[in-house]
Design an enzyme around this catalytic site. Structure first.
Site, mmCIF file in Angstrom:
data_model
loop_
_atom_site.group_PDB
_atom_site.id
_atom_site.type_symbol
_atom_site.label_atom_id
_atom_site.label_comp_id
_atom_site.label_asym_id
_atom_site.label_seq_id
_atom_site.Cartn_x
_atom_site.Cartn_y
_atom_site.Cartn_z
ATOM 1 C CB SER A 90 33.740 -18.533 -84.577
ATOM 2 O OG SER A 90 33.687 -19.918 -84.782
ATOM 3 C CG HIS A 127 35.370 -14.326 -82.326
ATOM 4 N ND1 HIS A 127 34.296 -13.973 -83.098
ATOM 5 C CD2 HIS A 127 36.053 -15.265 -83.047
ATOM 6 C CE1 HIS A 127 34.320 -14.651 -84.229
ATOM 7 N NE2 HIS A 127 35.373 -15.431 -84.224
HETATM 8 N N1 CAA Z 1 50.671 -12.746 -90.332
HETATM 9 C C1 CAA Z 1 51.223 -11.537 -90.466
HETATM 10 N N2 CAA Z 1 50.970 -10.720 -91.515
HETATM 11 C C2 CAA Z 1 50.122 -11.182 -92.470
HETATM 12 C C3 CAA Z 1 49.501 -12.443 -92.396
HETATM 13 C C4 CAA Z 1 49.815 -13.237 -91.254
HETATM 14 N N3 CAA Z 1 49.250 -14.444 -91.079
HETATM 15 N N4 CAA Z 1 48.712 -12.603 -93.475
HETATM 16 C C5 CAA Z 1 48.802 -11.482 -94.197
HETATM 17 N N5 CAA Z 1 49.656 -10.620 -93.600
HETATM 18 C C6 CAA Z 1 49.946 -9.240 -94.009
HETATM 19 C C7 CAA Z 1 50.809 -9.124 -95.210
HETATM 20 O O1 CAA Z 1 52.184 -9.124 -94.876
HETATM 21 C C8 CAA Z 1 50.367 -7.763 -95.773
HETATM 22 O O2 CAA Z 1 50.960 -6.699 -95.024
HETATM 23 P P1 CAA Z 1 50.949 -5.148 -95.534
HETATM 24 O O3 CAA Z 1 49.530 -4.676 -95.509
HETATM 25 O O4 CAA Z 1 51.806 -4.453 -94.543
HETATM 26 O O5 CAA Z 1 51.488 -5.189 -96.937
HETATM 27 C C9 CAA Z 1 48.897 -7.735 -95.478
HETATM 28 O O6 CAA Z 1 48.691 -8.647 -94.390
HETATM 29 C C10 CAA Z 1 48.092 -8.149 -96.677
HETATM 30 O O7 CAA Z 1 48.523 -9.448 -97.087
HETATM 31 P P2 CAA Z 1 48.756 -9.899 -98.601
HETATM 32 O O8 CAA Z 1 49.316 -8.770 -99.385
HETATM 33 O O9 CAA Z 1 49.476 -11.206 -98.581
HETATM 34 O O10 CAA Z 1 47.348 -10.285 -99.150
HETATM 35 P P3 CAA Z 1 46.021 -9.457 -99.255
HETATM 36 O O11 CAA Z 1 46.255 -8.024 -99.561
HETATM 37 O O12 CAA Z 1 45.171 -10.277 -100.149
HETATM 38 O O13 CAA Z 1 45.406 -9.523 -97.779
HETATM 39 C C11 CAA Z 1 44.092 -10.523 -96.128
HETATM 40 C C12 CAA Z 1 45.186 -10.731 -97.141
HETATM 41 C C13 CAA Z 1 44.554 -9.605 -95.009
HETATM 42 C C14 CAA Z 1 43.778 -11.915 -95.556
HETATM 43 C C15 CAA Z 1 42.840 -9.879 -96.849
HETATM 44 O O14 CAA Z 1 42.529 -10.609 -98.000
HETATM 45 C C16 CAA Z 1 41.633 -9.783 -95.978
HETATM 46 O O15 CAA Z 1 41.490 -8.859 -95.177
HETATM 47 N N6 CAA Z 1 40.698 -10.750 -96.114
HETATM 48 C C17 CAA Z 1 39.507 -10.844 -95.296
HETATM 49 C C18 CAA Z 1 39.875 -11.407 -93.973
HETATM 50 C C19 CAA Z 1 38.687 -11.609 -93.085
HETATM 51 O O16 CAA Z 1 37.567 -11.262 -93.398
HETATM 52 N N7 CAA Z 1 38.965 -12.210 -91.934
HETATM 53 C C20 CAA Z 1 37.917 -12.538 -90.997
HETATM 54 C C21 CAA Z 1 37.491 -13.936 -91.271
HETATM 55 S S1 CAA Z 1 36.223 -14.413 -90.162
HETATM 56 C C22 CAA Z 1 37.050 -14.903 -88.798
HETATM 57 O O17 CAA Z 1 38.235 -14.929 -88.698
HETATM 58 C C23 CAA Z 1 36.256 -15.275 -87.639
HETATM 59 C C24 CAA Z 1 35.212 -16.280 -87.688
HETATM 60 O O18 CAA Z 1 34.657 -16.513 -86.647
HETATM 61 C C25 CAA Z 1 34.814 -17.070 -88.878
#
Ligand code: CAA
Length: 296
Positions: free
Chosen positions: A118, A139
């Site tokens: 990252s 990434h």
């Molecule tokens: N595998 C498969 N599907 C998953 C999953 C996984 N690990 N986690 C969540 N899902 C799916 C769920 O099944 C759900 O599907 P639908 O849209 O079809 O209903 C969807 O994702 C949303 O999940 P939830 O309903 O359980 O929960 P939510 O609505 O709160 O969403 C989230 C969860 C997608 C994590 C959302 O909160 C989000 O987008 N958060 C921000 C994530 C983000 O910013 N990520 C980047 C982080 S930085 C990084 O990764 C890099 C770095 O270098 C630091």
């Protein structure tokens, strides 16, 4: 590209393995720890169940995805036939340099070596190999099966051919690849981490509480998670490590990690993975409560 080796079976490694396998690639998932591999396969199976429950994939797709993954504790055996190796080990420079030296020795000469780092310099990682033109950053974002972005990072020596292959491959995973150059934090974390750090300073200076800061950003800016919850989700140790890379890399005090973040990491409060960060996860991430220390 048919066979992909993924190094490291933690959150990012298992998500990357899941995604390649779901799109029909053979995946060798490599980890030195056999229990970690078993845990990763369990997580992949659970996440595939979520996708089946939502109707995004069928039961047969789930079975085929799991069949496409083989696990290895021996790096040489896992990578020697791979066309692409994606390293997703712990975010630690010395460890990554050692892994890339090994990958350069074990992988076939034409194989591309990618890092899911990252923030660690791709140019530095490439410098310990004899194939700098074939070393690149791939990434992925967490959760990998859900997030559409792949930040594709060109090191100083990465060739046009390698970049084109990795951009095309990312598209085949139904992701949107974005090409960026190799400077500290690339694009994603150069912008994300100062925002998270500022949210922590806002808490530290008692401008508002944890829930208030996150609510402002969720409801006011339509972010899916507030910055403090996102920091817990990423891992506070990871956030601190990335901020240090930005601070050292640019020599600019604006990237200095907030002392509260430093203290929390030293105290072992690293977010979801340790059970507590800005929130307490005793009842799981869905029922997180503001940690007692910050509750008003
Ligand atoms: N595998 C498969 N599907 C998953 C999953 C996984 N690990 N986690 C969540 N899902 C799916 C769920 O099944 C759900 O599907 P639908 O849209 O079809 O209903 C969807 O994702 C949303 O999940 P939830 O309903 O359980 O929960 P939510 O609505 O709160 O969403 C989230 C969860 C997608 C994590 C959302 O909160 C989000 O987008 N958060 C921000 C994530 C983000 O910013 N990520 C980047 C982080 S930085 C990084 O990764 C890099 C770095 O270098 C630091």
């Amino acid at each position: 590209m048919k066979l992909i080796a993924v190094i490291g079976s933690g959150t990012m490694g298992n998500g990357i393995a899941h995604t390649f396998a779901q799109f029909g690639y053979q995946v060798n998932l490599v980890d030195i720890n056999n229990e970690a591999l078993e845990r990763a396969l369990g997580t992949i199976s659970k996440n595939l169940d979520r996708q089946v429950a939502k109707g995004a994939i069928s039961e047969t797709d789930k079975t085929n995805t799991l069949k496409n993954i083989n696990s290895f504790t021996d790096t040489k055996a896992g990578v020697e036939a791979a066309d692409l190796v994606v390293e997703a080990a712990t975010e630690n420079l010395e460890l990554k340099l050692k892994i890339f030296k090994d990958l350069d020795t074990f992988a076939k000469p034409g194989a591309i070596l990618a890092s899911n780092t990252s923030s660690i310099s791709i140019t530095k990682i490439a410098s310990v190999t004899n194939r700098g033109d074939k070393v690149i950053g791939m990434h992925f974002m967490n959760p990998v099966p859900v997030m559409k972005l792949v930040e594709v990072i060109r090191g100083y020596a990465t060739s046009d051919e390698t970049t084109a292959l990795v951009m095309e491959l990312s598209g085949k995973l139904a992701k949107e690849p974005v090409e960026v150059n190799d400077y500290p934090g690339f694009v994603a974390n150069r912008i994300l981490m100062p925002m998270i750090n500022e949210a922590i300073y806002t808490l530290y200076e008692n401008v508002a509480g944890v829930a208030e800061i996150d609510t402002v950003m969720k409801l006011g800016m339509a972010h899916p998670m507030g910055p403090l919850q996102l920091a817990d989700f990423i891992g506070l140790d990871v956030c601190l490590a990335i901020l240090k890379v930005l601070h050292d890399g640019f020599g600019n005090p604006k990237y200095a990690p907030c002392p509260l973040l430093v203290n929390m990491v030293i105290a072992g409060n690293k977010g979801i993975k340790s059970g507590e960060g800005f929130y307490n996860y005793a009842n799981g991430p869905k029922d997180a409560k503001v940690a007692a220390k910050f509750a008003k």
